[in-house]
Design a protein around this motif. Structure first.
Motif, PDB file in Angstrom:
ATOM      1  N   GLU A  81      33.559 -15.181 -27.654  1.00  0.00           N
ATOM      2  CA  GLU A  81      32.750 -15.579 -26.689  1.00  0.00           C
ATOM      3  C   GLU A  81      31.348 -14.916 -27.349  1.00  0.00           C
ATOM      4  OE1 GLU A  81      33.780 -12.060 -23.897  1.00  0.00           O
ATOM      5  OE2 GLU A  81      31.488 -11.680 -23.885  1.00  0.00           O
ATOM      6  N   ILE A  82      30.199 -15.716 -26.762  1.00  0.00           N
ATOM      7  CA  ILE A  82      28.684 -15.454 -27.253  1.00  0.00           C
ATOM      8  C   ILE A  82      28.230 -14.392 -26.164  1.00  0.00           C
ATOM      9  CG2 ILE A  82      26.320 -16.221 -27.197  1.00  0.00           C
ATOM     10  CD1 ILE A  82      27.680 -18.798 -27.967  1.00  0.00           C
ATOM     11  N   SER A  83      28.395 -13.282 -26.833  1.00  0.00           N
ATOM     12  CA  SER A  83      27.850 -12.018 -25.764  1.00  0.00           C
ATOM     13  C   SER A  83      26.299 -12.021 -25.298  1.00  0.00           C
ATOM     14  CB  SER A  83      28.131 -10.651 -26.449  1.00  0.00           C
ATOM     15  OG  SER A  83      27.650  -9.625 -25.912  1.00  0.00           O
ATOM     16  N   SER A  84      25.453 -12.547 -26.197  1.00  0.00           N
ATOM     17  CA  SER A  84      24.070 -12.755 -25.767  1.00  0.00           C
ATOM     18  C   SER A  84      23.620 -13.755 -26.842  1.00  0.00           C
ATOM     19  CB  SER A  84      23.297 -11.490 -25.713  1.00  0.00           C
ATOM     20  OG  SER A  84      23.019 -11.239 -27.015  1.00  0.00           O
ATOM     21  N   PHE A  85      22.826 -14.642 -26.167  1.00  0.00           N
ATOM     22  CA  PHE A  85      21.934 -15.748 -27.189  1.00  0.00           C
ATOM     23  C   PHE A  85      20.396 -15.588 -26.408  1.00  0.00           C
ATOM     24  CE2 PHE A  85      21.219 -20.303 -28.069  1.00  0.00           C
ATOM     25  CZ  PHE A  85      20.909 -19.912 -29.335  1.00  0.00           C
ATOM     26  N   PHE A  86      19.582 -15.214 -27.557  1.00  0.00           N
ATOM     27  CA  PHE A  86      18.261 -15.131 -26.784  1.00  0.00           C
ATOM     28  C   PHE A  86      17.372 -15.016 -28.082  1.00  0.00           C
ATOM     29  CE2 PHE A  86      14.293 -13.086 -25.150  1.00  0.00           C
ATOM     30  CZ  PHE A  86      13.904 -13.980 -24.208  1.00  0.00           C
ATOM     31  N   GLY A 113      13.890 -19.823 -22.604  1.00  0.00           N
ATOM     32  CA  GLY A 113      13.770 -18.409 -22.636  1.00  0.00           C
ATOM     33  C   GLY A 113      14.505 -17.714 -21.619  1.00  0.00           C
ATOM     34  N   TYR A 122      31.153 -24.904 -29.151  1.00  0.00           N
ATOM     35  CA  TYR A 122      31.542 -23.634 -28.379  1.00  0.00           C
ATOM     36  C   TYR A 122      32.942 -23.902 -27.827  1.00  0.00           C
ATOM     37  CZ  TYR A 122      31.085 -19.245 -25.586  1.00  0.00           C
ATOM     38  OH  TYR A 122      30.971 -18.290 -25.147  1.00  0.00           O
ATOM     39  N   ASP A 123      33.754 -23.042 -28.141  1.00  0.00           N
ATOM     40  CA  ASP A 123      35.262 -23.011 -27.584  1.00  0.00           C
ATOM     41  C   ASP A 123      35.709 -21.545 -27.701  1.00  0.00           C
ATOM     42  OD1 ASP A 123      37.005 -24.810 -26.157  1.00  0.00           O
ATOM     43  OD2 ASP A 123      38.384 -23.830 -27.796  1.00  0.00           O
ATOM     44  N   GLU A 124      36.891 -21.226 -27.300  1.00  0.00           N
ATOM     45  CA  GLU A 124      37.400 -20.011 -27.544  1.00  0.00           C
ATOM     46  C   GLU A 124      38.003 -19.648 -28.718  1.00  0.00           C
ATOM     47  OE1 GLU A 124      40.113 -17.853 -23.996  1.00  0.00           O
ATOM     48  OE2 GLU A 124      40.623 -19.859 -24.341  1.00  0.00           O
ATOM     49  N   ILE A 136      23.791 -24.118 -23.104  1.00  0.00           N
ATOM     50  CA  ILE A 136      23.225 -22.635 -23.819  1.00  0.00           C
ATOM     51  C   ILE A 136      21.921 -22.873 -24.641  1.00  0.00           C
ATOM     52  CG2 ILE A 136      23.783 -21.152 -25.653  1.00  0.00           C
ATOM     53  CD1 ILE A 136      26.870 -21.218 -24.537  1.00  0.00           C
ATOM     54  N   ASN A 137      21.897 -23.892 -25.477  1.00  0.00           N
ATOM     55  CA  ASN A 137      20.704 -24.314 -26.380  1.00  0.00           C
ATOM     56  C   ASN A 137      19.622 -24.406 -25.339  1.00  0.00           C
ATOM     57  OD1 ASN A 137      22.157 -24.074 -28.739  1.00  0.00           O
ATOM     58  ND2 ASN A 137      22.306 -26.415 -28.747  1.00  0.00           N
ATOM     59  N   LEU A 171      32.590 -23.006 -18.588  1.00  0.00           N
ATOM     60  CA  LEU A 171      31.655 -21.894 -19.112  1.00  0.00           C
ATOM     61  C   LEU A 171      31.172 -20.945 -18.188  1.00  0.00           C
ATOM     62  CD1 LEU A 171      29.783 -21.007 -21.590  1.00  0.00           C
ATOM     63  CD2 LEU A 171      27.889 -22.185 -20.337  1.00  0.00           C
ATOM     64  N   ILE A 181      23.355 -23.985 -30.667  1.00  0.00           N
ATOM     65  CA  ILE A 181      25.005 -23.752 -30.657  1.00  0.00           C
ATOM     66  C   ILE A 181      25.346 -25.119 -30.629  1.00  0.00           C
ATOM     67  CG2 ILE A 181      27.013 -23.174 -29.531  1.00  0.00           C
ATOM     68  CD1 ILE A 181      25.191 -20.848 -29.938  1.00  0.00           C
ATOM     69  N   SER A 240      18.472 -21.110 -24.152  1.00  0.00           N
ATOM     70  CA  SER A 240      17.732 -20.422 -25.037  1.00  0.00           C
ATOM     71  C   SER A 240      16.184 -21.006 -25.227  1.00  0.00           C
ATOM     72  CB  SER A 240      18.487 -20.584 -26.399  1.00  0.00           C
ATOM     73  OG  SER A 240      17.876 -19.934 -27.330  1.00  0.00           O
ATOM     74  N   GLU A 285      27.517 -26.417 -24.876  1.00  0.00           N
ATOM     75  CA  GLU A 285      26.719 -26.136 -25.957  1.00  0.00           C
ATOM     76  C   GLU A 285      25.148 -26.200 -25.778  1.00  0.00           C
ATOM     77  OE1 GLU A 285      29.382 -28.316 -26.356  1.00  0.00           O
ATOM     78  OE2 GLU A 285      30.774 -27.110 -27.557  1.00  0.00           O
ATOM     79  N   THR A 339      17.780 -15.644 -20.499  1.00  0.00           N
ATOM     80  CA  THR A 339      18.719 -14.891 -21.210  1.00  0.00           C
ATOM     81  C   THR A 339      20.004 -14.944 -20.693  1.00  0.00           C
ATOM     82  OG1 THR A 339      16.874 -13.072 -21.440  1.00  0.00           O
ATOM     83  CG2 THR A 339      19.282 -12.320 -22.016  1.00  0.00           C
ATOM     84  N   LEU A 340      21.156 -15.246 -21.500  1.00  0.00           N
ATOM     85  CA  LEU A 340      22.598 -15.190 -21.034  1.00  0.00           C
ATOM     86  C   LEU A 340      23.177 -14.145 -21.644  1.00  0.00           C
ATOM     87  CD1 LEU A 340      23.110 -19.022 -21.474  1.00  0.00           C
ATOM     88  CD2 LEU A 340      22.791 -17.813 -19.015  1.00  0.00           C
ATOM     89  N   TRP A 341      24.182 -13.721 -21.113  1.00  0.00           N
ATOM     90  CA  TRP A 341      25.164 -12.657 -21.642  1.00  0.00           C
ATOM     91  C   TRP A 341      26.437 -12.824 -21.387  1.00  0.00           C
ATOM     92  CZ3 TRP A 341      21.615 -11.115 -18.348  1.00  0.00           C
ATOM     93  CH2 TRP A 341      22.127 -10.348 -17.080  1.00  0.00           C
ATOM     94  N   ASP A 342      27.441 -12.394 -22.072  1.00  0.00           N
ATOM     95  CA  ASP A 342      29.000 -12.615 -21.786  1.00  0.00           C
ATOM     96  C   ASP A 342      29.359 -14.172 -21.399  1.00  0.00           C
ATOM     97  OD1 ASP A 342      29.197  -9.740 -22.101  1.00  0.00           O
ATOM     98  OD2 ASP A 342      29.193  -9.217 -19.760  1.00  0.00           O
ATOM     99  N   ALA A 343      28.762 -14.993 -22.133  1.00  0.00           N
ATOM    100  CA  ALA A 343      28.976 -16.130 -21.904  1.00  0.00           C
ATOM    101  C   ALA A 343      30.532 -16.754 -22.617  1.00  0.00           C
ATOM    102  CB  ALA A 343      28.061 -17.224 -22.617  1.00  0.00           C
ATOM    103  N   LYS A 344      31.423 -17.232 -21.975  1.00  0.00           N
ATOM    104  CA  LYS A 344      32.754 -17.329 -22.574  1.00  0.00           C
ATOM    105  C   LYS A 344      32.895 -19.114 -22.097  1.00  0.00           C
ATOM    106  CE  LYS A 344      34.840 -13.137 -21.704  1.00  0.00           C
ATOM    107  NZ  LYS A 344      35.627 -12.203 -20.749  1.00  0.00           N
ATOM    108  N   CYS A 345      33.463 -19.659 -23.008  1.00  0.00           N
ATOM    109  CA  CYS A 345      33.744 -21.016 -23.124  1.00  0.00           C
ATOM    110  C   CYS A 345      35.336 -21.330 -23.034  1.00  0.00           C
ATOM    111  CB  CYS A 345      33.087 -21.725 -23.742  1.00  0.00           C
ATOM    112  SG  CYS A 345      33.017 -23.618 -23.508  1.00  0.00           S
ATOM    113  N   SER A 346      35.960 -21.901 -22.270  1.00  0.00           N
ATOM    114  CA  SER A 346      37.300 -22.160 -22.213  1.00  0.00           C
ATOM    115  C   SER A 346      37.527 -23.352 -21.744  1.00  0.00           C
ATOM    116  CB  SER A 346      38.048 -20.883 -21.989  1.00  0.00           C
ATOM    117  OG  SER A 346      39.377 -21.288 -21.909  1.00  0.00           O
TER     118      SER A 346
END
Lengths: 392, 92
Positions: free
Chosen positions: B70-75, A34, B48-50, A27-28, A47, B45, A31, A24, A36-43
């Protein structure tokens, strides 16, 4: 979304995975910076995500501050595809050249179509348009349809409307010609019908007016055929526009002489100059001549129905030499007959031949052809008069 | 003081029938079915988890629960969450 993918592909992007630490916070921090992240998956603390190639190095700082271990898993996009070929300058030169050619071809006029012309031929219209900058190979951005239209209309009184429609590589020229004012036939003003031929009157039909000659009588040029002054049975007079049909049997002849010794110009040699034609540009494949060619042959490439501004041109320059030749009698008669035929065309205007007699006789210099005709000639022209003149 | 100013802005927006998002920095959440959520006005955020994602909206938080999230985008304060959203919970 598709557009975004295309942009990402062209810019290049990196796939990464980050483990341990605090996703988390990672990601913060991204952000905040500045990135840009996309398709971020956390399991389960792992990440995965994607970012622009240029931002990947910045991720390391975010990963360090969030206690994560960052790994690059994949590099994707155009920059990474072309990177191995970066020193193969030929590929890039070829790509740049082909791109330049595509842009160049896309910005020029390929084909010109003419519509609406009647008095002028399509070639004449194309030649006229070329004087105002509309020709195959011209740059489309240099064409101002409104200005061209106004200039052509102002300079050519015969053209009422001239529109230049640009559609891709094609230019459509729509022309409206000035057909001139239709002549108004005067059927009201009093006039007489006068003969313009000598001979025997064989037909006279009066539609309006009074008959001045009878069928079977002889007429000379200038004789009155139908009078516009009509007398009634009660001895009153009125004036009208004389109309009718008059046919006169005439005797006419013509002569044509042909000399047996004539000078002719013979083609001794035809020199050809070839050109490559490319978008209005003529590239000579040899030495071009200063004089105008006798004949020009154009061979353009054709794709479907479109004539492309690419091809080759052949200009022909014949060399002529004067030579004196002696014609045989039969040839002289043949040439004489041809000359007589040409004269006959103008003689036979408004006429039908009843009989024709042709003779050829040898003269000291060659042959003389003489033709005698008996024709039925339509005659009569209008001569207007003022009523006051008749009364006085 | 800030609260009074926000109340006044809200009242004016209500009277003039302006959308509140146009006159204040209030967050905006948009759901497309239960598979796609767009959140504007994200401050960060929190979790964050599945199966859950918690987002800081300033004065409050929102928690999306579900599966394969999932976070597809964050900006730029804008997050897009994808997955199967089962519930959305707000808390102050």
């Amino acid at each position: 979304m598709f557009l975004i993918r295309i942009i990402r592909f062209f810019m290049g992007y990196a796939e990464f995975k980050a483990e341990k630490g605090f996703p988390e916070r990672f990601i913060n921090l991204c952000s905040l910076q500045g990135i840009t992240l996309w398709d971020a998956k956390c399991s389960e603390g792992l990440l995965t995500g994607k970012t622009h190639a240029k931002n990947y190095k910045k991720l390391r700082d975010c990963a360090r501050r969030s206690g994560m271990s960052l790994h690059l898993t994949e590099k994707r996009g155009l920059p990474f595809i072309i990177h191995p070929y970066r020193k193969r300058y030929g590929i890039f030169t070829g790509l740049a050249l082909s791109l330049a050619v595509v842009i160049l071809l896309n910005s020029t006029v390929w084909q010109i179509t003419v519509a609406g012309n009647d008095k002028y031929t399509a070639e004449q219209i194309l030649s006229l348009a070329a004087d105002y900058g509309v020709y195959p190979g011209a740059f489309k951005k240099n064409l101002d349809p409104k200005k061209i239209r106004e200039a052509i209309k102002a300079d050519n009184g015969d053209i009422n409307w001239f529109s230049v429609n640009i559609d891709g590589g094609s230019v459509f020229l729509e022309v409206t010609e000035n057909t001139g004012q239709r002549e108004i036939l005067d059927t009201e003003t009093p006039c007489n019908l006068i003969s313009d031929a000598d001979g025997e009157l064989i037909r006279l039909e009066v539609y309006s007016g009074q008959k001045a000659k009878s069928v079977g009588s002889g007429v000379a040029k200038g004789d009155l055929l139908i009078s516009g002054v009509v007398e009634r049975a009660d001895e009153t007079t009125y004036f009208t526009h004389a109309r009718g049909v008059a046919v006169v049997r005439t005797r006419e002849s013509l002569e044509a002489s042909v000399a047996s010794n004539i000078e002719v110009r013979k083609i001794s040699e035809i020199k050809k100059v070839y050109y490559i034609y490319l978008f209005g540009l003529k590239i000579p494949l040899g030495f071009s001549k200063d004089k105008e060619p006798e004949r020009t042959e154009n061979h353009y490439a054709v794709y479907r129905d479109a004539v492309l501004p690419v091809g080759f041109i052949t200009e022909k320059y014949p060399s002529e030499a004067a030579e004196k030749i002696e014609l045989s009698n039969s040839r002289c008669i043949l040439l004489g007959g041809y000359e007589a035929f040409e004269k006959e065309i103008s003689l036979m205007e408004n006429s039908v031949t009843e009989s024709k007699k042709a003779m050829a006789e040898a003269t000291s210099s060659g042959v003389k052809v003489k033709c005698d005709y008996i024709n039925h000639k339509s005659t009569g022209y209008e001569v207007f008069f003022k009523v006051e003149d008749i009364i006085n | 003081m800030k609260s009074r100013k926000e109340d006044l802005t809200k009242k004016i927006a209500d009277e003039l029938q302006f959308p509140q998002t146009a006159v204040s920095d209030i967050f905006h959440i948009e759901l497309k079915g239960n598979s796609d959520a767009t959140i504007e006005g994200c401050r960060g955020i929190l979790d964050y988890d599945e199966t859950y994602i918690t987002i800081n909206l300033g004065d409050s938080t929102v928690r999306f629960s579900g599966a394969e999230l999932e976070i597809s985008s964050f900006f730029d304060g804008r997050a897009v969450i994808k997955g199967t959203i089962a519930s959305v919970d707000f808390s102050n």
